[in-house]
Design an enzyme around this catalytic site. Sequence first.
Site, PDB file in Angstrom:
ATOM      1  N   TYR A 238       0.635  -1.406  -0.029  1.00 57.92           N
ATOM      2  CA  TYR A 238      -0.020  -0.016   0.044  1.00 57.92           C
ATOM      3  C   TYR A 238       0.930   1.349  -0.215  1.00 57.92           C
ATOM      4  O   TYR A 238       0.720   2.112  -0.735  1.00 57.92           O
ATOM      5  CB  TYR A 238      -0.900  -0.144   1.285  1.00 57.92           C
ATOM      6  CG  TYR A 238      -1.881   0.962   1.318  1.00 57.92           C
ATOM      7  CD1 TYR A 238      -3.025   1.162   0.719  1.00 57.92           C
ATOM      8  CD2 TYR A 238      -1.814   2.061   2.243  1.00 57.92           C
ATOM      9  CE1 TYR A 238      -3.764   2.216   0.591  1.00 57.92           C
ATOM     10  CE2 TYR A 238      -2.508   3.132   2.376  1.00 57.92           C
ATOM     11  CZ  TYR A 238      -3.614   3.291   1.843  1.00 57.92           C
ATOM     12  OH  TYR A 238      -4.558   4.235   1.954  1.00 57.92           O
TER      13      TYR A 238
ATOM     14  N   VAL B  17     -11.757   2.718  13.835  1.00 63.23           N
ATOM     15  CA  VAL B  17     -12.966   3.395  14.269  1.00 63.23           C
ATOM     16  C   VAL B  17     -14.255   2.448  14.134  1.00 63.23           C
ATOM     17  O   VAL B  17     -15.072   2.127  14.985  1.00 63.23           O
ATOM     18  CB  VAL B  17     -13.313   4.858  13.492  1.00 63.23           C
ATOM     19  CG1 VAL B  17     -14.556   5.453  13.889  1.00 63.23           C
ATOM     20  CG2 VAL B  17     -12.071   5.842  13.723  1.00 63.23           C
TER      21      VAL B  17
ATOM     22  N   ARG C  32      -3.189   8.379  16.287  1.00 65.07           N
ATOM     23  CA  ARG C  32      -3.753   8.815  14.943  1.00 65.07           C
ATOM     24  C   ARG C  32      -4.734   9.930  15.180  1.00 65.07           C
ATOM     25  O   ARG C  32      -4.923  10.217  16.376  1.00 65.07           O
ATOM     26  CB  ARG C  32      -4.719   7.795  14.434  1.00 65.07           C
ATOM     27  CG  ARG C  32      -3.955   6.433  14.150  1.00 65.07           C
ATOM     28  CD  ARG C  32      -2.933   6.290  12.858  1.00 65.07           C
ATOM     29  NE  ARG C  32      -2.398   5.157  12.531  1.00 65.07           N
ATOM     30  CZ  ARG C  32      -1.509   4.444  13.128  1.00 65.07           C
ATOM     31  NH1 ARG C  32      -0.952   5.103  14.204  1.00 65.07           N
ATOM     32  NH2 ARG C  32      -1.104   3.313  12.741  1.00 65.07           N
TER      33      ARG C  32
END
Length: 312
Positions: free
Chosen positions: A146, A189, A212
């Site tokens: 990624y 989340v 974060r």
Amino acid sequence: MSRKRVLVTGGAGFLGSHLCERLLADGHDVLCVDNFYTGAKDNIALLLDNPHFELMRHDITFPLYVEVDEIYNLACPASPIHYQHDPVQTTKTSVHGAINMLGLAKRTNAKIMQASTSEVYGDPEIHPQPEHYNGNVNPIGPRACYDEGKRCAETLFFDYHRQHGLNIRVARIFNTYGPRMLPNDGRVVSNFIVQALAGTPITLYGDGGQTRSFCYVDDLIEGFIRLMKAPDSLTGPVNLGNPGEFTIRQLAERVLALTGSKSAIETKPLPADDPMQRCPDIGLAKEKLGWTPGVDLDQGLKKTIAYFKNLP
Ligand code: NAD
Ligand code: UDP
């Protein structure tokens, strides 16, 4: 305002579906292209009856021939569990996908924006991260498919800009959350909210001391629109994120408080190469786009919790 033909790749995903909705509300024709790898038809179900919305199942690792004025290139799984499931395909989507979409932009003379990521900074040694920081990425680790894919996509964007004069925008997106994340998305989340609502243990990776910075989806989409409309000299990269920084343990505690859940917090091993801190320096976006996020963590979590509560 002139009606534009706008292509959104990854348009059936979390961010893409919100972007399609916003572009339609702004009076544009939207072509949503998605291979449904992590996207969902439900995300765009309400848009299907709109005569200005068109859905095409297509994998952007293959060439695409359509006529458009603007392209938002969002196609790519974003959750670590999903992008690590088929890492070769993840790199192909970022790299071959970028080449195909840049080729399309070149042929049609379209303006093109890349959804890049704070992952280009890897596990950062500079805090908060400004755009001129070149990052600290492990090129052979499990996140590399990624991170390096997105870094190579940025390289391609800037080479097409320099070599072929393409009108490009690169947005470096920091952790964004909100309604339409999949319940099994795997990102923190959605995981914590789903677990809290189900009363199952909250899975805290490591000691939860890693940080974060969480941006609510509506704020991010506003940033995308402003960046696309900005003067052509503003190629980016531009950081888009909410500078409010929280430890993952603090996030777990906020989710428990806001859901009123009695879920226990259960620690699990920290995944390899998990960045220890992440916070955007958004000075550039503030100055050049007049953009600053307006939704704080509690407000955004409440809206997201309400969404997950109402899911069948
Ligand atoms: P998502 O997984 O919900 O959406 C990605 C979409 O792309 C899905 O609909 C998926 O089916 C589609 N897709 C994947 N591979 C494809 C391919 N080869 N061809 C066509 N479609 C393909 O993720 P998201 O959170 O909506 O992220 C959207 C973009 O924003 C991604 O490029 C991601 O890297 C970037 N981003 C997101 C965040 C975030 O916090 N949400 C942070 C940084 C960057
Ligand atoms: N995380 C966690 N529990 C989970 C999912 C994630 O503690 O159930 C942690 C993860 O290790 C990371 C942070 O939350 O430190 C953010 O993870 P996410 O996958 O959402 O995004 P990214 O690591 O790409 O920022």
